[in-house]
Design a protein around this motif. Structure first.
Motif, short mmCIF file in Angstrom:
data_model
loop_
_atom_site.label_atom_id
_atom_site.label_comp_id
_atom_site.label_asym_id
_atom_site.label_seq_id
_atom_site.Cartn_x
_atom_site.Cartn_y
_atom_site.Cartn_z
N GLY A 69 9.61 51.29 -114.60
CA GLY A 69 8.85 51.54 -113.38
C GLY A 69 7.43 51.95 -113.70
O GLY A 69 6.96 51.86 -114.85
N LEU A 70 6.74 52.44 -112.68
CA LEU A 70 5.33 52.77 -112.81
C LEU A 70 5.14 54.15 -113.44
O LEU A 70 5.75 55.13 -113.01
CB LEU A 70 4.67 52.74 -111.43
CG LEU A 70 3.16 52.94 -111.38
CD1 LEU A 70 2.44 51.71 -111.93
CD2 LEU A 70 2.71 53.20 -109.93
N PRO A 126 -11.44 46.69 -120.95
CA PRO A 126 -10.61 46.02 -121.96
C PRO A 126 -9.12 46.20 -121.77
O PRO A 126 -8.33 45.43 -122.31
CB PRO A 126 -11.08 46.69 -123.28
CG PRO A 126 -12.41 47.27 -122.98
CD PRO A 126 -12.35 47.68 -121.54
N PHE A 127 -8.72 47.24 -121.02
CA PHE A 127 -7.31 47.60 -120.96
C PHE A 127 -6.62 47.29 -119.64
O PHE A 127 -5.40 47.38 -119.55
CB PHE A 127 -7.14 49.10 -121.24
CG PHE A 127 -7.61 49.53 -122.60
CD1 PHE A 127 -7.30 48.79 -123.73
CD2 PHE A 127 -8.38 50.67 -122.76
CE1 PHE A 127 -7.72 49.19 -124.98
CE2 PHE A 127 -8.81 51.09 -124.01
CZ PHE A 127 -8.48 50.34 -125.12
N VAL A 128 -7.36 46.98 -118.60
CA VAL A 128 -6.75 46.92 -117.27
C VAL A 128 -6.77 45.52 -116.68
O VAL A 128 -7.66 44.72 -116.96
CB VAL A 128 -7.43 47.91 -116.29
CG1 VAL A 128 -7.39 49.32 -116.83
CG2 VAL A 128 -8.85 47.48 -115.98
N ALA A 129 -5.76 45.25 -115.86
CA ALA A 129 -5.70 43.99 -115.13
C ALA A 129 -6.42 44.11 -113.79
O ALA A 129 -6.75 43.09 -113.18
CB ALA A 129 -4.25 43.59 -114.91
N TYR A 130 -6.65 45.34 -113.35
CA TYR A 130 -7.31 45.56 -112.06
C TYR A 130 -7.92 46.95 -112.08
O TYR A 130 -7.28 47.92 -112.49
CB TYR A 130 -6.30 45.44 -110.92
CG TYR A 130 -6.85 45.84 -109.56
CD1 TYR A 130 -7.65 44.97 -108.82
CD2 TYR A 130 -6.55 47.09 -109.02
CE1 TYR A 130 -8.15 45.35 -107.57
CE2 TYR A 130 -7.04 47.47 -107.77
CZ TYR A 130 -7.83 46.60 -107.06
OH TYR A 130 -8.32 46.96 -105.83
N SER A 151 0.26 46.19 -111.38
CA SER A 151 0.90 46.83 -112.53
C SER A 151 2.33 46.38 -112.70
O SER A 151 2.77 46.00 -113.79
CB SER A 151 0.87 48.36 -112.38
OG SER A 151 -0.33 48.91 -112.85
N LEU A 152 3.09 46.43 -111.61
CA LEU A 152 4.52 46.15 -111.69
C LEU A 152 4.81 44.67 -111.89
O LEU A 152 5.72 44.31 -112.64
CB LEU A 152 5.23 46.67 -110.44
CG LEU A 152 5.25 48.19 -110.28
CD1 LEU A 152 5.85 48.58 -108.94
CD2 LEU A 152 6.01 48.86 -111.42
N ALA A 156 1.29 45.56 -116.37
CA ALA A 156 -0.09 45.77 -116.81
C ALA A 156 -0.58 47.16 -116.43
O ALA A 156 0.05 47.88 -115.65
CB ALA A 156 -1.00 44.71 -116.18
N VAL A 157 -1.72 47.53 -116.99
CA VAL A 157 -2.40 48.78 -116.64
C VAL A 157 -3.39 48.49 -115.52
O VAL A 157 -4.09 47.48 -115.54
CB VAL A 157 -3.15 49.35 -117.86
CG1 VAL A 157 -3.93 50.62 -117.48
CG2 VAL A 157 -2.17 49.65 -119.00
#
Length: 538
Positions: A69-70, A126-130, A151-152, A156-157
């Motif tokens: 989960g988150l 560099p680390f996040v999708a959004y 994220s879910l 992703a972060v």
């Protein structure tokens, strides 16, 4: 008159609660005072305050890895946000769904030279999708929903920054559950896997490399190995999926794996990757046909020479592959070679685990843990020599491990152990750490005390950054800085309210570990560890 609107902070918390979030990890800061105020006024989500923001992000990453989960962490603007980055890097590298909520400069100071301001969207890129910065209270619910869904669904972060004044601004929107997404079942038929089966049937020297994504498919994996005549290797995350006694289970691969398996693996002509993205260069075949099963195959960015990707779960795919391989004429010569490698390593592993001497050989320490930890314990591994020796010598059964896989950061073990205990209060939780890794997060010994976390930290204390020391020796370069200046870990643990232990000989190692494991409350075992060159250092 009754209050009809919520502040942004209250809205975010209610919505996160609807999403199933139980804990938020973080450090209080000026730019998040409104968020902290809302946290203090509710009891649906527990706020776990840490001594350092990197620990908070590590704990959120561990939460995501352990639960699927988150994981959520929070920090103030500027240095608070930058301190989260190491843990966010870990979550990003291991595809753990984590949301970072950070404070930002007030709207009238955004973009100015106000202290601690930095464009956080650029910072975390560099680390996040959004990542988005909230500019209007009525957009909070929508932005949070997008961040969490991303994220879910992408594993992703994601990140939201909220200006200090907007946390306490009222929003006209209402909290709402995450929009339900029906996961379309990938419909596989025996016919749809004919291409994969055709490649597999061409194999003379087949191998299976399994990881954590193959959890729950041990029976199907063993059936496939038997009919296909394949050896089974495991990534670190796949340790314990299959009993060591299974006829074709060869244990790990890569640094710390079965040292005899690498040369055998290099001869494989067809490899099935089941629930793993682990492909350790230098230990793998160069000309094999590779088939990979992964539900997120389109997101896999690892350098694996995959010929055929199957977008699905091992639970869906393996039974059908087993149908295809019924009656397959396996190579008994290859099976015999796999069994020889298995037996040769079993003998050497047993010998290494019986090493004598004081300071104590790392293999002897891991074997003692092998004998004393509970069969269903959760092991939190730090990064360093402790990781490779655990991978090499711990004969895992039903224990679950959590570790920093691709990011490989030091300091992960203690935070991950604390998270594991919060999630599974009835499980035995053991952190296996090096003295260097532990010192990066020493202040958070107090976090375990604050929340009454009954964990055991086992410190392999060799007074050096041994993994780096070994690599320097291999390269023939000059060494400086690998020796450590250590505190007395027992006294330090006791000063923090922990119970401290230290074996005075290798003969009393098991009894000291058993006493620590049975102690109520947090316990630390400082084990004087021999500086042993790891045999597979490259």
């Amino acid at each position: 008159m009754a209050k009809t609107e919520q502040t942004v902070a209250e809205l975010l918390l209610e919505q996160l609660s609807l999403y199933g979030v139980k804990r938020i990890y973080g450090v209080v800061g000026d730019a998040t005072i409104g968020f902290i105020d809302a946290l203090a006024k509710q009891d649906q989500i527990q706020f776990i305050t840490t001594k350092h923001e990197s620990t908070a992000a590590f704990m959120a990453s561990a939460e995501a890895k352990l639960t699927g989960g988150l994981g959520v962490c929070t920090a103030t603007m500027g240095p608070g946000a930058t301190n989260l980055l190491n843990g966010l890097g870990d979550a990003h590298a291991d595809r753990a769904p984590v949301l970072a909520l950070t404070g930002q400069a007030p709207t009238d100071k955004y973009g100015t030279a106000t202290p601690q301001f930095i464009n956080q969207q650029d910072l975390v890129k560099p680390f996040v999708a959004y990542s988005e910065n909230l500019t209007n209270p009525d957009a909070a619910a929508d932005l949070l929903e997008k961040a969490v869904a991303t994220s879910l669904r992408q594993r992703a972060v994601t990140h939201l920054s909220v200006p200090k004044d907007l946390f306490m601004a009222e929003s006209k929107k209402k909290a709402r559950p995450l929009a339900k997404a029906i996961q379309g079942t990938t419909v596989f038929t025996t016919e749809s896997l004919e291409k994969a089966a055709s490649i597999m049937k061409s194999a003379k020297r087949p191998m299976i490399l399994a990881g954590s994504g193959a959890a729950g498919t041990a029976e199907e994996l063993q059936k496939l190995a038997a009919s296909w005549g394949a050896g089974i290797l495991a990534s670190l995350g796949g340790k314990g999926l299959i009993e060591e006694s299974a006829p074709l289970m060869l244990q790990g691969i890569g640094e710390g794996g079965n040292p005899f398996a690498a040369e055998l693996f290099k001869e494989a002509d067809v490899v099935l990757l089941a629930g793993t993205t682990w492909w350790p260069e230098g230990h793998v075949p160069t000309n094999a046909q590779v088939i990979q099963i992964d539900p997120h195959f389109n997101q896999v960015e690892k350098n694996i020479p995959v010929e055929l990707g199957i977008v699905g779960t091992t639970e869906e795919v393996l039974p059908l592959l087993n149908e295809h391989l019924e009656g397959f004429s396996r190579s008994d010569d290859w099976v015999s070679r796999c069994q020889e490698v298995k037996e040769k390593w079993a003998r050497q592993n047993e010998e290494e685990g019986n090493s004598e001497g004081y300071p104590i050989h790392p293999s002897r320490i891991i074997r003692a843990l092998d004998k004393t930890v509970a069969p269903d314990a959760i092991l939190a591994l730090d990064t360093g020599d402790n990781t490779v020796w655990t991978n090499r010598n711990f004969r895992q059964t039903n224990q679950k491990t959590v570790f920093s896989g691709y990011w490989r950061t030091m300091g992960f073990g203690l935070p991950a152990a604390m998270t594991a205990k919060l999630i599974h209060p009835d499980k035995q939780v053991v952190a296996i750490v090096g003295d260097g890794g532990l010192q990066m997060v020493l202040a958070d010994l107090m976090t375990a005390i604050r929340y009454g976390l009954d964990i055991t930290v086992v410190v392999l204390n060799n007074e050096s950054l041994q993994m780096e020391k070994d690599k320097i020796d291999v390269m023939g370069t000059k060494d400086i800085g690998t020796d450590l200046t250590n505190p007395d870990f027992v006294k330090l643990a006791e000063a923090c309210g922990w119970k401290g232990f230290r074996p005075e000989s290798d003969a009393e190692l098991e009894s000291v570990l058993e006493e620590a494991l049975q102690t109520s409350g947090p316990s630390l075992v400082d084990i004087p560890t021999a500086q042993v060159f790891f045999p597979e250092t490259e």
